[in-house]
Design a protein around this motif. Structure first.
Motif, mmCIF file in Angstrom:
data_model
loop_
_atom_site.group_PDB
_atom_site.id
_atom_site.type_symbol
_atom_site.label_atom_id
_atom_site.label_comp_id
_atom_site.label_asym_id
_atom_site.label_seq_id
_atom_site.Cartn_x
_atom_site.Cartn_y
_atom_site.Cartn_z
ATOM 1 N N ALA A 118 9.310 -2.619 1.216
ATOM 2 C CA ALA A 118 9.911 -2.759 2.447
ATOM 3 C C ALA A 118 10.608 -1.807 3.088
ATOM 4 C CB ALA A 118 10.843 -4.056 2.478
ATOM 5 N N ALA A 119 11.399 -1.053 2.629
ATOM 6 C CA ALA A 119 11.832 0.134 3.176
ATOM 7 C C ALA A 119 10.963 1.242 3.705
ATOM 8 C CB ALA A 119 12.917 0.949 2.165
ATOM 9 N N ASN A 120 9.930 1.108 3.215
ATOM 10 C CA ASN A 120 8.885 2.112 3.271
ATOM 11 C C ASN A 120 7.637 1.550 4.539
ATOM 12 O OD1 ASN A 120 7.443 4.896 2.812
ATOM 13 N ND2 ASN A 120 5.592 3.416 2.222
ATOM 14 N N SER A 121 8.101 0.238 4.778
ATOM 15 C CA SER A 121 6.766 -0.389 5.785
ATOM 16 C C SER A 121 6.629 0.474 7.068
ATOM 17 C CB SER A 121 6.991 -1.646 5.824
ATOM 18 O OG SER A 121 8.352 -1.887 6.351
ATOM 19 N N GLU A 122 7.838 0.558 7.620
ATOM 20 C CA GLU A 122 7.662 1.237 9.015
ATOM 21 C C GLU A 122 7.138 2.602 9.030
ATOM 22 O OE1 GLU A 122 10.550 1.943 12.987
ATOM 23 O OE2 GLU A 122 11.548 1.656 11.011
ATOM 24 N N ARG A 123 7.401 3.260 7.897
ATOM 25 C CA ARG A 123 6.907 4.635 7.697
ATOM 26 C C ARG A 123 5.556 4.535 7.282
ATOM 27 N NH1 ARG A 123 7.609 8.268 2.483
ATOM 28 N NH2 ARG A 123 6.929 10.068 3.121
ATOM 29 N N SER A 124 5.029 3.432 6.832
ATOM 30 C CA SER A 124 3.731 3.165 6.512
ATOM 31 C C SER A 124 2.694 2.921 7.325
ATOM 32 C CB SER A 124 3.386 2.009 5.240
ATOM 33 O OG SER A 124 1.997 1.597 5.259
ATOM 34 N N GLN A 125 3.264 2.016 8.367
ATOM 35 C CA GLN A 125 2.627 1.732 9.853
ATOM 36 C C GLN A 125 2.450 3.070 10.612
ATOM 37 O OE1 GLN A 125 0.675 -0.953 10.589
ATOM 38 N NE2 GLN A 125 1.278 -2.121 8.881
ATOM 39 N N THR A 126 3.320 3.783 10.825
ATOM 40 C CA THR A 126 3.425 5.084 11.549
ATOM 41 C C THR A 126 2.362 6.012 10.857
ATOM 42 O OG1 THR A 126 5.915 4.609 12.166
ATOM 43 C CG2 THR A 126 4.962 6.901 12.584
ATOM 44 N N THR A 127 2.499 6.118 9.619
ATOM 45 C CA THR A 127 1.612 7.039 8.931
ATOM 46 C C THR A 127 0.196 6.660 9.375
ATOM 47 O OG1 THR A 127 3.020 7.646 7.225
ATOM 48 C CG2 THR A 127 0.725 8.253 6.875
ATOM 49 N N LEU A 128 -0.302 5.344 9.155
ATOM 50 C CA LEU A 128 -1.563 4.768 9.499
ATOM 51 C C LEU A 128 -1.867 5.224 10.876
ATOM 52 C CD1 LEU A 128 -3.974 3.202 8.443
ATOM 53 C CD2 LEU A 128 -2.806 1.111 9.291
ATOM 54 N N GLN A 129 -1.103 4.936 11.829
ATOM 55 C CA GLN A 129 -1.505 4.995 13.181
ATOM 56 C C GLN A 129 -1.897 6.596 13.419
ATOM 57 O OE1 GLN A 129 -2.692 2.504 14.876
ATOM 58 N NE2 GLN A 129 -1.726 1.349 13.511
ATOM 59 N N GLU A 130 -0.895 7.574 12.992
ATOM 60 C CA GLU A 130 -0.965 8.879 13.262
ATOM 61 C C GLU A 130 -2.179 9.424 12.406
ATOM 62 O OE1 GLU A 130 2.565 10.477 11.370
ATOM 63 O OE2 GLU A 130 3.563 10.148 13.187
ATOM 64 N N GLN A 131 -2.545 9.103 11.066
ATOM 65 C CA GLN A 131 -3.878 9.632 10.581
ATOM 66 C C GLN A 131 -5.140 9.227 11.144
ATOM 67 O OE1 GLN A 131 -3.876 11.833 8.307
ATOM 68 N NE2 GLN A 131 -1.523 12.086 8.699
ATOM 69 N N LEU A 132 -5.100 7.869 11.822
ATOM 70 C CA LEU A 132 -6.223 7.198 12.345
ATOM 71 C C LEU A 132 -6.448 7.856 13.643
ATOM 72 C CD1 LEU A 132 -5.886 3.613 12.108
ATOM 73 C CD2 LEU A 132 -7.312 4.798 10.859
ATOM 74 N N LYS A 133 -5.270 8.562 14.188
ATOM 75 C CA LYS A 133 -5.467 9.295 15.806
ATOM 76 C C LYS A 133 -5.768 10.649 15.417
ATOM 77 C CE LYS A 133 -2.774 10.368 19.538
ATOM 78 N NZ LYS A 133 -1.479 10.117 20.361
ATOM 79 N N LYS A 134 -5.314 11.309 14.216
ATOM 80 C CA LYS A 134 -5.879 12.923 14.359
ATOM 81 C C LYS A 134 -6.611 13.248 13.117
ATOM 82 C CE LYS A 134 -1.410 14.106 11.627
ATOM 83 N NZ LYS A 134 -0.506 14.846 11.414
ATOM 84 N N ASN A 135 -6.816 12.304 12.363
ATOM 85 C CA ASN A 135 -7.734 12.910 10.926
ATOM 86 C C ASN A 135 -8.949 11.958 11.233
ATOM 87 O OD1 ASN A 135 -8.752 12.776 8.617
ATOM 88 N ND2 ASN A 135 -6.616 12.990 7.407
ATOM 89 N N LYS A 136 -10.049 12.760 11.664
ATOM 90 C CA LYS A 136 -11.422 12.025 11.933
ATOM 91 C C LYS A 136 -12.110 11.800 10.578
ATOM 92 C CE LYS A 136 -13.944 14.133 14.920
ATOM 93 N NZ LYS A 136 -14.667 15.213 15.604
ATOM 94 N N GLY A 137 -11.760 12.390 9.444
ATOM 95 C CA GLY A 137 -12.184 12.284 8.174
ATOM 96 C C GLY A 137 -11.744 10.805 7.686
ATOM 97 N N PHE A 138 -10.412 10.539 7.793
ATOM 98 C CA PHE A 138 -9.808 9.422 7.486
ATOM 99 C C PHE A 138 -10.148 8.311 8.359
ATOM 100 C CE2 PHE A 138 -6.157 6.577 7.691
ATOM 101 C CZ PHE A 138 -5.916 6.065 6.135
ATOM 102 N N ARG A 139 -10.257 8.448 9.429
ATOM 103 C CA ARG A 139 -10.728 7.472 10.444
ATOM 104 C C ARG A 139 -12.179 6.707 10.302
ATOM 105 N NH1 ARG A 139 -9.337 9.775 14.681
ATOM 106 N NH2 ARG A 139 -11.341 10.517 15.350
ATOM 107 N N ARG A 140 -13.132 7.547 9.958
ATOM 108 C CA ARG A 140 -14.368 7.367 9.271
ATOM 109 C C ARG A 140 -14.362 6.562 8.013
ATOM 110 N NH1 ARG A 140 -16.398 12.288 11.169
ATOM 111 N NH2 ARG A 140 -16.185 13.155 9.185
ATOM 112 N N PHE A 141 -13.443 6.966 7.046
ATOM 113 C CA PHE A 141 -13.531 6.511 6.079
ATOM 114 C C PHE A 141 -12.841 4.902 6.014
ATOM 115 C CE2 PHE A 141 -10.355 5.553 2.272
ATOM 116 C CZ PHE A 141 -11.235 5.477 1.397
ATOM 117 N N VAL A 142 -11.868 4.904 6.763
ATOM 118 C CA VAL A 142 -11.186 3.391 6.957
ATOM 119 C C VAL A 142 -12.313 2.355 7.440
ATOM 120 C CG1 VAL A 142 -9.425 2.242 8.162
ATOM 121 C CG2 VAL A 142 -8.889 4.434 7.031
#
Length: 335
Positions: free
Chosen positions: A107-131
């Motif tokens: 729970a303490a990490n959940s906000e950081r988790s959602q932020t990391t997901l959005q950031e990586q989907l936006k800037k990491n093309k390889g991760f976006r394709r993988f997801v």
């Protein structure tokens, strides 16, 4: 003296039978939902975490920020399920409680988790394709990763409801009564801590959002030690002249009045200039009119040591919501 006829159960026997039916129903639901929960945890652990580790698409810090204690939570479910399948409810849940701290961490990490997901989907093309590729697998049934990430916190709420019901419908003479009662208490305490963490995270998001909307010296420092309650437009009624629309932000300790920036302002269009801060601990509140519930709106009077505000709204329900929120903020400062 109570007479018992053959084939007729006493009220006490009827009550025990009802408890047993409810216990069996709850136990069955706990088992079936645990199987599904473990299956979903395993899908994420296999098709996201496991492959990401092997491929190196995400660096370890980002992977840890995204999934937190997911694998350990999965392991806790794998440990619990055989006890549930064997009908050892008390023993299994008592052992499971040793892992509850994982849910606090998650729970303490959940906000950081959602932020990391959005950031990586936006800037990491390889991760976006993988997801996208993994989400298209039939095993996920159309669910996206962002839908799956809150799963442990949703399951914790289910644990609380089901384990409390299981404990309440287990007789005091049952061998696992004490274990279930203790497990229900520990899970409920953990769920409350997780709820508090979530509330604080939402409040921090509100404070950052409001801070981004405001400019002016008085608006600085709004991100510490206070809780956001509500915001909205109200008309300020001056001693002379026409009412002026102002945006108000109410926190537990202060009411902030702001004026919109000109829409053609090059740098600050859509933001607000902070005009005044009013301490709720010094506020006296009353309704001048607006008690009847009619369609004509109403007027609130807010008195402070050096100033008096008359706030008007043409929406009766909106005015009532403001009145109740202001009343709560004032009372919270006096407790």
């Amino acid at each position: 003296m109570e007479i018992h006829y053959p084939g007729v159960r006493s009220p006490v026997q009827e009550q025990r039978a009802r408890w047993e039916r409810k216990r069996a129903c709850t136990a069955r639901e706990l088992l079936e939902t645990e199987r599904r929960y473990q299956e979903q945890l395993g899908l994420v652990a296999t098709y996201f975490l496991g492959i990401l580790k092997a491929k190196g698409t995400l660096r370890p810090p980002e992977r840890q920020a995204l999934f937190g204690s997911w694998e350990l939570i999965y392991g806790a479910s794998q440990e619990l399920l055989p006890y549930l399948e064997g009908g050892c409810w008390g023993q299994g849940l008592e052992g499971f409680c040793r892992h509850l701290e994982l849910y606090n961490q998650f729970a303490a990490n959940s906000e950081r988790s959602q932020t990391t997901l959005q950031e990586q989907l936006k800037k990491n093309k390889g991760f976006r394709r993988f997801v996208r590729l993994q989400e298209s697998r039939p095993e996920f049934g159309g669910l996206q990763l962002q839908d799956l990430l809150p799963l442990p916190l949703q399951r914790l709420q289910q644990y609380e409801n089901l384990v409390i019901a299981l404990a309440e419908n287990t007789g005091p003479n049952s061998p696992d009564h004490q274990q279930l009662t203790r497990a229900a208490r520990l899970i409920s305490e953990t769920a409350q801590r997780v709820h508090t963490i979530g509330q604080k995270q939402k409040n921090d998001q509100h404070l950052r959002r409001v801070q981004a909307l405001l400019s002016g010296r008085q608006a600085k420092g709004l991100t510490s030690g206070r809780w956001f309650l509500r915001q909205g437009w109200l008309l300020v009624v001056p001693p002379h002249g026409e009412p002026r629309p102002r945006m108000f932000f109410l926190f537990t300790d202060v009411l902030l009045m702001a004026k919109p920036r000109p829409p053609l302002h090059l740098l600050q269009s859509g933001t607000f200039a902070c005009k005044a801060l009013y301490p709720m601990a010094q506020c006296q509140l009353s309704r001048v009119f607006g008690h009847s519930g009619g369609p004509c709106g109403g007027l609130l009077s807010l008195s402070f040591p050096h100033e008096k505000l008359l706030l008007m709204s043409t929406d009766q329900e909106e005015l009532s919501r403001w009145y109740h929120s202001l009343t709560w903020a004032i009372s919270s400062q006096k407790n």
